[in-house]
Each structure stands twice: as structure tokens, then as C-alpha cells.
Design an enzyme around this catalytic site. Structure first.
Site, PDB file in Angstrom:
ATOM      1  CG  HIS A  56      -0.432   0.088   2.533  1.00  0.00           C
ATOM      2  ND1 HIS A  56       0.402  -0.865   3.068  1.00  0.00           N
ATOM      3  CD2 HIS A  56      -0.581   1.035   3.495  1.00  0.00           C
ATOM      4  CE1 HIS A  56       0.721  -0.515   4.300  1.00  0.00           C
ATOM      5  NE2 HIS A  56       0.152   0.642   4.588  1.00  0.00           N
ATOM      6  CG  HIS A  58       0.044   4.420   4.651  1.00  0.00           C
ATOM      7  ND1 HIS A  58      -0.707   3.643   5.512  1.00  0.00           N
ATOM      8  CD2 HIS A  58      -0.789   5.408   4.196  1.00  0.00           C
ATOM      9  CE1 HIS A  58      -1.938   4.142   5.593  1.00  0.00           C
ATOM     10  NE2 HIS A  58      -2.010   5.202   4.795  1.00  0.00           N
ATOM     11  CG  ASP A  60       4.590   3.043   7.449  1.00  0.00           C
ATOM     12  OD1 ASP A  60       3.692   3.562   6.742  1.00  0.00           O
ATOM     13  OD2 ASP A  60       4.369   2.098   8.234  1.00  0.00           O
ATOM     14  CG  HIS A  61       4.022  -0.017   4.353  1.00  0.00           C
ATOM     15  ND1 HIS A  61       4.003  -1.317   4.804  1.00  0.00           N
ATOM     16  CD2 HIS A  61       3.515   0.736   5.350  1.00  0.00           C
ATOM     17  CE1 HIS A  61       3.493  -1.334   6.036  1.00  0.00           C
ATOM     18  NE2 HIS A  61       3.187  -0.097   6.384  1.00  0.00           N
ATOM     19  CG  HIS A 114      -4.113   0.240   6.907  1.00  0.00           C
ATOM     20  ND1 HIS A 114      -4.011   0.847   8.132  1.00  0.00           N
ATOM     21  CD2 HIS A 114      -2.970   0.560   6.239  1.00  0.00           C
ATOM     22  CE1 HIS A 114      -2.858   1.512   8.204  1.00  0.00           C
ATOM     23  NE2 HIS A 114      -2.211   1.355   7.060  1.00  0.00           N
ATOM     24  CG  ASP A 133       0.409  -1.417   7.666  1.00  0.00           C
ATOM     25  OD1 ASP A 133       1.321  -2.250   7.860  1.00  0.00           O
ATOM     26  OD2 ASP A 133       0.595  -0.182   7.739  1.00  0.00           O
ATOM     27  CG  HIS A 171       3.791  -1.777  11.283  1.00  0.00           C
ATOM     28  ND1 HIS A 171       4.551  -0.651  11.506  1.00  0.00           N
ATOM     29  CD2 HIS A 171       3.020  -1.497  10.206  1.00  0.00           C
ATOM     30  CE1 HIS A 171       4.236   0.282  10.606  1.00  0.00           C
ATOM     31  NE2 HIS A 171       3.311  -0.211   9.796  1.00  0.00           N
TER      32      HIS A 171
HETATM   33 FE    FE Z   1       2.424   0.840   8.092  1.00  0.00          FE
HETATM   34 ZN    ZN Z   2      -0.104   1.680   6.494  1.00  0.00          ZN
END
Ligand code: FE
Ligand code: ZN
Length: 241
Positions: A56, A58, A60-61, A114, A133, A171
Site C-alpha cells: 500500500h 503509506h 513507511d512501506h 486500512h 497493514d 509491523h
Molecule cells: Fe504501516
Molecule cells: Zn499503512
């Protein structure tokens, strides 16, 4: 021929996943949000990269994606639905598409909740699920864009996967997820056993993932919710926990 998955710890609590197909040695990285540690992990594994998979949009990915592609020249695969807000995709995929890694192949599963365009990848060879996520060990992703009904339906799709499925999530949230899980399901023996295992893993400095679908089925309260309304109540309670 089988696919193995190794977590690469990045950022504060994220995992990228290094995948290897044993027959050909073909290698993939999933969610390379931080280029330096991901490139180091790929080099340590032999310096080969055939594929970049994104769950996805975001940061942080995906933040390290372009740098990792520039270094190895591997194609980037992500959700067609989110192509407008993902790094440039070499291939845009949707539910039911197959993505080859050497002689193995992943099936794309749409898992909105999410985020609207979230996808997961499942490799039947090796029973490897990249759950992003969507599904965490003992938890699930927050409903940032989707509804509880959408996330419930996404989790039901994942529940159809085999018990042996390795749940490779985005995560290291297991301990905090588990504290909430125990608050709503204190007498669940499988959950208590899993929490003991996780405490030992974390004390030893090891990741608590992948877990297995059998373990999640038994211990994860979000997979044990019987219907969308109970799932919604659980998700709301977790947000306030
Ligand atoms: Fe994340
Ligand atoms: Zn995420």
C-alpha cells in the site's frame, strides 16, 4: 521449489520482507520503505533482486522504492487502484492477478480497510502471505480509509488461507496488540501461549513474526469476531485502548 520469507527490520517498527524462491534463487523485496538497510540485506543475500512488491501507498512501506529500483533494476508491482499515489509501477495488479517469482507465483488479494487500495500477496509454494497493514499478529490495521465492513470482509478472505500460512506483516506490533487482545479475551489459552512466546522472542531481540494462520485463527481477536458489527466494536475499542 518453495518461497522463503525473511523479515528486514526498518524504520522504528516496520518490516520489509526478503523473499527467495529456492529453485531459481529469484529474490523479491516487499515494502522497501528504507533503502539503505534493504539494499544491505539484499547484498548480504547475494545481491540479486528480481521483483519489488508494494502492499500500500503509506510512506513507511514505499519510501525507499525508487532508490532500490535504481540500484537493482527490478520491476515494481503494486495495486492498480492506487497507481496514482504509489511510486511509479512497472505493473499494476488487482484481485486474482498472479505475480511470478522464479518458478513460484503469488496471487493478489484485494484487502481494503486500512487503505482503499491495499493488496496482499499469497504464495501457495511455501504458504507465504504478505499481509501489509491488513493483518498483524494478534491485531489488524487501523481503519484509516475503509469501513469496518470492508476490513471484516478482507480478513475473512485471509481466514480462507491454510493453517500453515506464514503471516508476514508490515509491523512489529505483536506485544501491544496482545495486551489489547488479552483485555478482551483473557481466558484464551492459545493467546496466552502466544504472548509467552512473543515475550521470549522480543527479549532475545528476534522478530515475533512471521506467525502462522493457525496461531492467528486461535489467538487474534479480530479474526475471531463473528460478524461485522462485533468486529467494528472491537476495532473501536482497540483505537481507544
Ligand atoms: Fe504501516
Ligand atoms: Zn499503512
Amino acid at each position: 521449489m518453495t518461497v522463503t520469507a525473511t523479515p528486514v527490520p526498518i524504520l522504528s517498527d516496520n518490516y520489509a520482507w526478503l523473499l527467495r524462491e529456492s529453485g531459481s534463487g529469484a529474490t523479491a523485496i516487499v515494502d522497501p520503505a528504507d533503502a539503505a538497510p534493504v539494499i544491505a540485506a539484499i547484498e548480504a543475500a547475494g545481491g540479486r533482486l528480481d521483483l519489488i512488491l508494494l502492499t500500500h501507498h503509506h510512506a513507511d512501506h514505499v519510501a525507499g522504492t525508487d532508490e532500490v529500483r535504481a540500484r537493482f533494476g527490478a520491476p515494481v508491482v503494486g495495486a492498480a487502484a492506487d497507481a496514482h499515489r504509489l511510486p511509479r509501477l512497472d505493473r499494476a495488479v488487482r484481485e486474482g492477478d498472479e505475480v511470478a517469482l522464479g518458478a513460484a507465483s503469488a496471487r493478489v488479494i484485494d484487502t481494503p480497510g486500512h487503505t482503499r487500495g491495499q493488496i496482499n500477496f499469497f504464495f501457495p509454494d511455501g504458504d507465504v502471505l504478505l499481509s501489509g497493514d491488513t493483518l498483524f499478529s494478534l491485531g489488524c490495521g487501523r481503519l484509516i480509509e475503509g469501513t469496518a465492513a470492508e476490513m471484516f470482509a478482507s480478513l475473512q478472505k485471509l481466514l480462507a488461507l491454510p493453517d500453515a500460512t506464514l503471516v508476514c506483516c508490515g509491523h512489529e506490533y505483536t506485544e501491544s496488540n496482545g495486551r489489547f487482545a488479552l483485555s478482551v479475551d483473557p481466558d484464551n489459552a492459545a493467546l496466552r501461549a502466544r504472548m509467552s512466546e512473543v515475550a521470549a522472542q522480543r527479549a532475545a531481540g528476534r522478530p515475533s513474526v512471521p506467525s502462522t494462520m493457525a496461531s492467528e485463527r486461535a489467538a487474534n481477536p479480530f479474526l475471531r469476531a463473528a460478524d461485522p458489527s462485533r468486529f467494528a466494536a472491537l476495532r473501536a475499542a482497540k483505537d481507544k485502548f
